[in-house]
Motif scaffolding. Sequence first.
Motif, PDB file in Angstrom:
ATOM      1  N   SER A  43       0.848  -1.193   0.000  1.00  0.00           N
ATOM      2  CA  SER A  43       0.000   0.000   0.000  1.00  0.00           C
ATOM      3  C   SER A  43       0.879   1.237   0.000  1.00  0.00           C
ATOM      4  CB  SER A  43      -0.909   0.004   1.241  1.00  0.00           C
ATOM      5  OG  SER A  43      -1.641   1.212   1.315  1.00  0.00           O
ATOM      6  N   GLY A  44       0.436   2.268  -0.716  1.00  0.00           N
ATOM      7  CA  GLY A  44       1.148   3.538  -0.737  1.00  0.00           C
ATOM      8  C   GLY A  44       2.417   3.535  -1.556  1.00  0.00           C
ATOM      9  N   TYR A  45       2.578   2.597  -2.502  1.00  0.00           N
ATOM     10  CA  TYR A  45       3.806   2.553  -3.312  1.00  0.00           C
ATOM     11  C   TYR A  45       3.670   3.509  -4.489  1.00  0.00           C
ATOM     12  CZ  TYR A  45       7.575   0.833  -6.239  1.00  0.00           C
ATOM     13  OH  TYR A  45       8.706   0.744  -7.009  1.00  0.00           O
ATOM     14  N   ARG A  46       4.620   4.432  -4.607  1.00  0.00           N
ATOM     15  CA  ARG A  46       4.617   5.412  -5.696  1.00  0.00           C
ATOM     16  C   ARG A  46       5.908   5.358  -6.507  1.00  0.00           C
ATOM     17  NH1 ARG A  46       0.344   4.950  -4.185  1.00  0.00           N
ATOM     18  NH2 ARG A  46      -1.204   6.505  -3.535  1.00  0.00           N
ATOM     19  N   GLY A  47       6.598   4.242  -6.470  1.00  0.00           N
ATOM     20  CA  GLY A  47       7.859   4.111  -7.187  1.00  0.00           C
ATOM     21  C   GLY A  47       9.038   4.504  -6.316  1.00  0.00           C
ATOM     22  N   PRO A  48      10.260   4.274  -6.789  1.00  0.00           N
ATOM     23  CA  PRO A  48      11.450   4.611  -6.005  1.00  0.00           C
ATOM     24  C   PRO A  48      11.542   6.111  -5.743  1.00  0.00           C
ATOM     25  CG  PRO A  48      12.000   3.171  -7.849  1.00  0.00           C
ATOM     26  CD  PRO A  48      10.601   3.621  -8.071  1.00  0.00           C
ATOM     27  N   HIS A  49      12.070   6.470  -4.574  1.00  0.00           N
ATOM     28  CA  HIS A  49      12.316   7.860  -4.230  1.00  0.00           C
ATOM     29  C   HIS A  49      13.458   8.394  -5.087  1.00  0.00           C
ATOM     30  CE1 HIS A  49      13.422  11.279  -1.576  1.00  0.00           C
ATOM     31  NE2 HIS A  49      12.119  11.314  -1.360  1.00  0.00           N
ATOM     32  N   SER A  50      13.629   9.736  -5.100  1.00  0.00           N
ATOM     33  CA  SER A  50      14.729  10.326  -5.863  1.00  0.00           C
ATOM     34  C   SER A  50      16.085   9.827  -5.386  1.00  0.00           C
ATOM     35  CB  SER A  50      14.663  11.851  -5.750  1.00  0.00           C
ATOM     36  OG  SER A  50      14.735  12.255  -4.394  1.00  0.00           O
ATOM     37  N   SER A  51      16.164   9.388  -4.128  1.00  0.00           N
ATOM     38  CA  SER A  51      17.414   8.840  -3.606  1.00  0.00           C
ATOM     39  C   SER A  51      17.664   7.408  -4.050  1.00  0.00           C
ATOM     40  CB  SER A  51      17.384   8.902  -2.071  1.00  0.00           C
ATOM     41  OG  SER A  51      16.315   8.112  -1.560  1.00  0.00           O
ATOM     42  N   GLY A  52      16.677   6.756  -4.651  1.00  0.00           N
ATOM     43  CA  GLY A  52      16.808   5.364  -5.074  1.00  0.00           C
ATOM     44  C   GLY A  52      16.170   4.387  -4.111  1.00  0.00           C
ATOM     45  N   HIS A  53      15.825   4.822  -2.874  1.00  0.00           N
ATOM     46  CA  HIS A  53      15.162   3.945  -1.919  1.00  0.00           C
ATOM     47  C   HIS A  53      13.660   3.918  -2.214  1.00  0.00           C
ATOM     48  CE1 HIS A  53      19.026   4.424  -0.166  1.00  0.00           C
ATOM     49  NE2 HIS A  53      18.794   5.623   0.382  1.00  0.00           N
TER      50      HIS A  53
END
Length: 537
Positions: A43-53
């Motif tokens: 739930s709440g997955y929006r793809g990798p963060h800008s940091s890669g995490h």
Amino acid sequence: MPDSLAESPVSNAADWTVSELSGALKRTVEDSFGHVRVRGEISGYRGPHSSGHAYFSLKDQNARLDAVVWKGNFGRLKLRPEEGLEVVAIGRITTFPGKSSYQIVIEQLEFAGAGAIMAMLEERKRRLGAEGLFAPERKRRPPFLPRVIGVVTSPTGAVIRDILHRLNDRFPRHVLVWPVRVQGDTCGAEVSAAIRGFNALAPGGPIPRPDVLIVARGGGSLEDLLGFSEESVVRAAAESSIPLISAVGHETDVTLIDFAADLRAPTPTAAAEMAVPVRADLLAEVAGLHARLRACFARGSERRRTDLRALARLLPSADAVLAVPRQRLDLAGQRLPRALKANAGAHRLGLTRVEGRLTPQLLAVALARRRERAGDLAARLPRGLTANTARHRLRLTRDESRLRLIAQALRDRRERGRDRLDTLFTRLQRCRRQQAAERAGRLDAVAKLLTALSYKGVLARGYALVRDASGAPVHAAAGIGAGDALEIEFRDGRVAVTATGAGPEAPPSPARPGRKPAKTRPAPLPEPPRQPTLFDS
């Protein structure tokens, strides 16, 4: 600070800093759980963060657990996170002191059974279908007899041998094989790259561009075929400008590339059969058509020859057709000498009549009249040119005067506009300065009012503001219990304290050795009704 708080008993318990307590909790949680397997829905997955995490949550019907995948592990995951996907997460439980929360650091992700895989495929099929990737109007029919066939499959499996064997049996063609892994983590990326690579070949280049593509793989489990249902593979198949035949698995196996391909074959062997016709059948059909064409041509020629003979019998003979023209020619030949003599006599008579009117004297008179008329025209020409030039010069002079008047009027209008613009600019500057002065005065008045109403002024006069653990102001000692965490705000900062007594009825502090007993204070006067203060929230 009230005297009752200053004389409260001192606890023997050691004081913890926030960092020490957070570290102790972190060690306790990590030592107690270590590596765990947690089943839940992403739930709440929006793809990798800008940091890669990657940050998301695992939830079920009753609880939610924060999850994080570090950048180094994200690229090694066999299963990439997707919103709403039910998975089994393998990792370790730890705490995050910055939010006073616990979370799982995921190292591996697995499907939570075949039902989760089917649910994921159905959701992906619905989403891609809504984009029109499976629309029937996008599909094209492969060419009847392609010159070059491109095959995307494993070069070491039995699939490529079956395809080549069936192509050689039916109609040998030039085959290009793009080797890929048909199973595993890199399967989807390699298949999509192969489809786009074949489409990138230029027609007429050193490597021939295929006329039809076959994406093939043998049968396998649902997990083995997942690579052909990845979104990148489906989009590559839908974007392919070369007709594509999907031959993944057996007839009962279904992958998402089957819906995006132009044709779906139940087996790789069937895909080869759909790509080319049977050469022997084509030769037999061509031979039959050639025999029918020759027989048809022979029958047509014989029928036309028969019709020509029948029509020839109906035509009259040459003597009968030419008899009348011959007779008319003979009559005309007899009349021709007399007609020529009569025509020559008529022309001679006409020339004799004209001869009397064409004398040299008449021609000389006509020539003199023409010469005299030409002289008159030559004498009148200079005067006409002079008059025409003067008329045009006068017209140009009048036009020049009108243009000068118009130019002067435009210059006057421009000067008036410039003067008006300068006046408006001066008024605008004056209005802006006046408006800025008014707004500065209003801002100064509001700032003074804010300073007068701010509780910071009260703190500056020596007072203090007490808040409880939630940050709400404390208005009376009766609401404070022993051990409550408090925060006291002074003029120059805040201090965290712990209450050691409960309200105004707290027992007096025990006398410490070497200290005089505290003087008894008179009972406090009854507290007047409380009035609202600046500290009320």
